[in-house]
Scaffold this active site. Structure first.
Site, PDB file in Angstrom:
ATOM      1  N   CYS A   1       0.819  -1.236   0.000  1.00 11.61           N
ATOM      2  CA  CYS A   1       0.000   0.000   0.000  1.00 11.61           C
ATOM      3  C   CYS A   1       0.845   1.275   0.000  1.00 11.61           C
ATOM      4  CB  CYS A   1      -0.947   0.003   1.187  1.00 11.61           C
ATOM      5  SG  CYS A   1      -1.925  -1.490   1.305  1.00 11.61           S
TER       6      CYS A   1
ATOM      7  N   HIS B   1      -2.962   6.962   2.495  1.00  9.11           N
ATOM      8  CA  HIS B   1      -3.444   5.697   1.943  1.00  9.11           C
ATOM      9  C   HIS B   1      -4.829   5.452   2.539  1.00  9.11           C
ATOM     10  CE1 HIS B   1      -4.121   1.632   1.004  1.00  9.11           C
ATOM     11  NE2 HIS B   1      -3.819   1.160   2.201  1.00  9.11           N
TER      12      HIS B   1
ATOM     13  N   ASN C   1     -10.163  -0.040   0.281  1.00  9.00           N
ATOM     14  CA  ASN C   1      -8.706   0.037   0.276  1.00  9.00           C
ATOM     15  C   ASN C   1      -8.197  -0.540  -1.050  1.00  9.00           C
ATOM     16  OD1 ASN C   1      -5.988  -0.511   0.608  1.00  9.00           O
ATOM     17  ND2 ASN C   1      -6.200  -1.277   2.690  1.00  9.00           N
TER      18      ASN C   1
HETATM   19  N1  ACO Z   1     -18.621  -8.225   9.700  1.00  8.45           N
HETATM   20  C1  ACO Z   1     -19.092  -8.511  10.913  1.00  8.45           C
HETATM   21  N2  ACO Z   1     -18.324  -8.919  11.921  1.00  8.45           N
HETATM   22  C2  ACO Z   1     -17.004  -9.029  11.694  1.00  8.45           C
HETATM   23  C3  ACO Z   1     -16.447  -8.753  10.445  1.00  8.45           C
HETATM   24  C4  ACO Z   1     -17.310  -8.331   9.423  1.00  8.45           C
HETATM   25  N3  ACO Z   1     -16.874  -8.034   8.193  1.00  8.45           N
HETATM   26  N4  ACO Z   1     -15.107  -8.958  10.510  1.00  8.45           N
HETATM   27  C5  ACO Z   1     -14.838  -9.357  11.762  1.00  8.45           C
HETATM   28  N5  ACO Z   1     -15.985  -9.405  12.471  1.00  8.45           N
HETATM   29  C6  ACO Z   1     -16.171  -9.785  13.870  1.00  8.45           C
HETATM   30  C7  ACO Z   1     -15.050 -10.652  14.377  1.00  8.45           C
HETATM   31  O1  ACO Z   1     -15.274 -12.005  14.034  1.00  8.45           O
HETATM   32  C8  ACO Z   1     -15.172 -10.416  15.853  1.00  8.45           C
HETATM   33  O2  ACO Z   1     -16.223 -11.191  16.340  1.00  8.45           O
HETATM   34  P1  ACO Z   1     -16.096 -11.901  17.786  1.00  8.45           P
HETATM   35  O3  ACO Z   1     -15.939 -10.777  18.763  1.00  8.45           O
HETATM   36  O4  ACO Z   1     -17.383 -12.633  17.889  1.00  8.45           O
HETATM   37  O5  ACO Z   1     -14.891 -12.759  17.693  1.00  8.45           O
HETATM   38  C9  ACO Z   1     -15.595  -8.958  15.951  1.00  8.45           C
HETATM   39  O6  ACO Z   1     -16.126  -8.614  14.657  1.00  8.45           O
HETATM   40  C10 ACO Z   1     -14.470  -8.024  16.275  1.00  8.45           C
HETATM   41  O7  ACO Z   1     -13.370  -8.354  15.441  1.00  8.45           O
HETATM   42  P2  ACO Z   1     -12.044  -7.552  15.486  1.00  8.45           P
HETATM   43  O8  ACO Z   1     -11.074  -8.110  14.487  1.00  8.45           O
HETATM   44  O9  ACO Z   1     -11.581  -7.445  16.911  1.00  8.45           O
HETATM   45  O10 ACO Z   1     -12.565  -6.139  15.001  1.00  8.45           O
HETATM   46  P3  ACO Z   1     -11.855  -4.773  15.056  1.00  8.45           P
HETATM   47  O11 ACO Z   1     -12.632  -3.832  15.863  1.00  8.45           O
HETATM   48  O12 ACO Z   1     -10.384  -4.899  15.318  1.00  8.45           O
HETATM   49  O13 ACO Z   1     -12.003  -4.308  13.544  1.00  8.45           O
HETATM   50  C11 ACO Z   1     -10.697  -4.152  11.528  1.00  8.45           C
HETATM   51  C12 ACO Z   1     -11.398  -5.085  12.492  1.00  8.45           C
HETATM   52  C13 ACO Z   1     -11.701  -3.222  10.913  1.00  8.45           C
HETATM   53  C14 ACO Z   1     -10.038  -5.001  10.441  1.00  8.45           C
HETATM   54  C15 ACO Z   1      -9.633  -3.363  12.335  1.00  8.45           C
HETATM   55  O14 ACO Z   1      -8.791  -4.223  13.053  1.00  8.45           O
HETATM   56  C16 ACO Z   1      -8.818  -2.495  11.467  1.00  8.45           C
HETATM   57  O15 ACO Z   1      -9.266  -1.475  10.984  1.00  8.45           O
HETATM   58  N6  ACO Z   1      -7.547  -2.868  11.245  1.00  8.45           N
HETATM   59  C17 ACO Z   1      -6.717  -2.178  10.324  1.00  8.45           C
HETATM   60  C18 ACO Z   1      -6.556  -3.083   9.205  1.00  8.45           C
HETATM   61  C19 ACO Z   1      -6.684  -2.421   7.858  1.00  8.45           C
HETATM   62  O16 ACO Z   1      -7.188  -1.354   7.633  1.00  8.45           O
HETATM   63  N7  ACO Z   1      -6.168  -3.171   6.951  1.00  8.45           N
HETATM   64  C20 ACO Z   1      -6.217  -2.772   5.615  1.00  8.45           C
HETATM   65  C21 ACO Z   1      -5.106  -3.360   4.933  1.00  8.45           C
HETATM   66  S1  ACO Z   1      -3.684  -2.784   5.563  1.00  8.45           S
HETATM   67  C22 ACO Z   1      -3.167  -1.616   4.679  1.00  8.45           C
HETATM   68  O17 ACO Z   1      -3.754  -1.138   3.783  1.00  8.45           O
HETATM   69  C23 ACO Z   1      -1.896  -1.171   5.077  1.00  8.45           C
END
Ligand code: ACO
Length: 326
Positions: free
Chosen positions: A112, A252, A282
């Site tokens: 990215c 990004h 993204n």
């Molecule tokens: N829909 C519904 N529920 C979901 C989804 C979804 N799409 N995805 C995960 N969940 C659930 C999980 O299973 C979990 O359930 P549980 O509590 O029953 O186990 C719950 O939601 C919470 O999951 P977490 O992974 O803890 O959620 P979090 O609040 O951390 O959000 C996210 C996840 C959005 C991915 C966050 O960690 C984030 O923004 N991370 C940054 C990653 C990113 O932006 N990556 C992009 C690529 S990287 C880059 O471009 C550099």
């Protein structure tokens, strides 16, 4: 002294729009979860177009907006983690389609952060006097390396391409400072394997190989916030500027909550960050180029405006450039 400056921008995304609602038919998710966790409402997903097709369309627009012809391009750099093939490179395919007869061409992989790595690489060729006009493209069809059964990743990404023409200027403007970083020790946070070793000495475990992105979401989140803060501060310091001198920070486009947190850490209003992730998701190496082109097309950037472009991604990599718009 020659300086590198952007003289044209372009972008392109497939027509096919996939909404959060559409995703609920594939995985157990919902619009509310995706919007509150990421800010994303929809993304574009290719239906038959290759990364090189998206790259070509963005390139055509950037060259046209620069007021150049393809024959005037000296070098094509394409940042991508989703090339059509190991070889030829996307850059070579685009060089052929553009008929950019004198251009050298290569792909670059910095996930990215690819657009930032590409622009800084282009600047080196310009500052040494080797080249006059360089086309830098960020292009991805991430949809082909997603596990469409994994709700924690497939809702985040989209396909698209952004491009800039970086040219040589005698003026003291353009790219005023840059910063590039990497931390391979955090490589496991975001990864996607390539083909496994398979030869007369080592047999691959499977020939049915479908690589897909895996991610440690919360650790990536922390890395992203730290990286934006660190790189923005670094380019400001190197250019002897303060954040008040900056009209827009173009990050990004990964996630709204990452940007909100980074804005807090930098003590700047979140609306200094230009965001369009709600419509594209993204798009990895493409995202900064698409956002920059949108700002240019909407005439939201004027001569003399200062901008920071900042990226972070797999590797892990990160980087930023500070620009004065010509
Ligand atoms: N829909 C519904 N529920 C979901 C989804 C979804 N799409 N995805 C995960 N969940 C659930 C999980 O299973 C979990 O359930 P549980 O509590 O029953 O186990 C719950 O939601 C919470 O999951 P977490 O992974 O803890 O959620 P979090 O609040 O951390 O959000 C996210 C996840 C959005 C991915 C966050 O960690 C984030 O923004 N991370 C940054 C990653 C990113 O932006 N990556 C992009 C690529 S990287 C880059 O471009 C550099």
């Amino acid at each position: 002294m020659r300086h590198a400056t952007i003289i044209g921008t372009g972008s392109y995304a497939p027509d096919n729009t996939m909404t959060n609602e559409d995703l609920t038919k594939l995985v157990d998710t919902n619009d509310e979860w995706i919007i509150t966790r990421t800010g994303i409402k929809e993304r574009r997903i290719a239906t038959g177009e290759l990364t090189s097709d998206l790259a070509y369309e963005a390139a055509v627009r950037a060259i046209q907006n620069a007021g150049l012809t393809a024959a005037e391009i000296d070098l094509i750099i394409c940042a991508t983690i989703t090339p059509d093939s190991f070889m030829p490179s996307v850059a070579c395919i685009v060089q052929d389609r553009l008929k950019a007869m004198k251009a050298a061409a290569f792909d670059l992989t910095a996930a990215c952060t690819g657009m930032i790595y590409g622009m800084v690489t282009a600047a080196q060729f310009i500052e040494t006097g080797m080249y006059q006009n360089i086309l830098v493209i960020g292009a991805e069809t991430l949809s082909k390396i997603l596990n469409w059964e994994d709700r924690s990743t497939c809702v985040l990404f989209g396909d698209g391409a952004g491009a800039v023409v970086v040219s040589s200027t005698e003026k003291e403007s353009g790219m005023l400072s840059s910063n590039l970083l990497s931390d391979g020790s955090k490589q496991a946070l975001l990864s996607c394997p390539a083909v496994p070793l398979n030869n007369p000495f080592t047999k691959a475990e499977t020939t049915n190989f479908a690589p897909s992105i895996t991610m440690q979401g919360q650790e990536v989140f922390k890395f992203a916030v730290r990286s934006i803060t660190e790189n923005v501060k670094a380019v400001l310091k190197k250019a002897n500027h303060t954040v008040e001198d900056i009209k827009y920070i173009i990050p990004h486009q990964a996630n709204l909550r990452i940007i909100e947190q980074a804005a807090k850490f930098l003590d700047v209003p979140v609306d200094k960050f230009y965001l369009n992730l709600e419509h594209y998701g993204n798009t990895s190496a493409a995202s900064i180029g698409i956002a920059l082109d949108e700002l240019v097309q909407n005439k939201q950037i004027q001569h003399g405006d200062k901008l920071i472009l900042v990226g972070f991604g797999g590797g892990m990599t990160s980087g930023a450039v500070l620009l004065e718009w010509d």
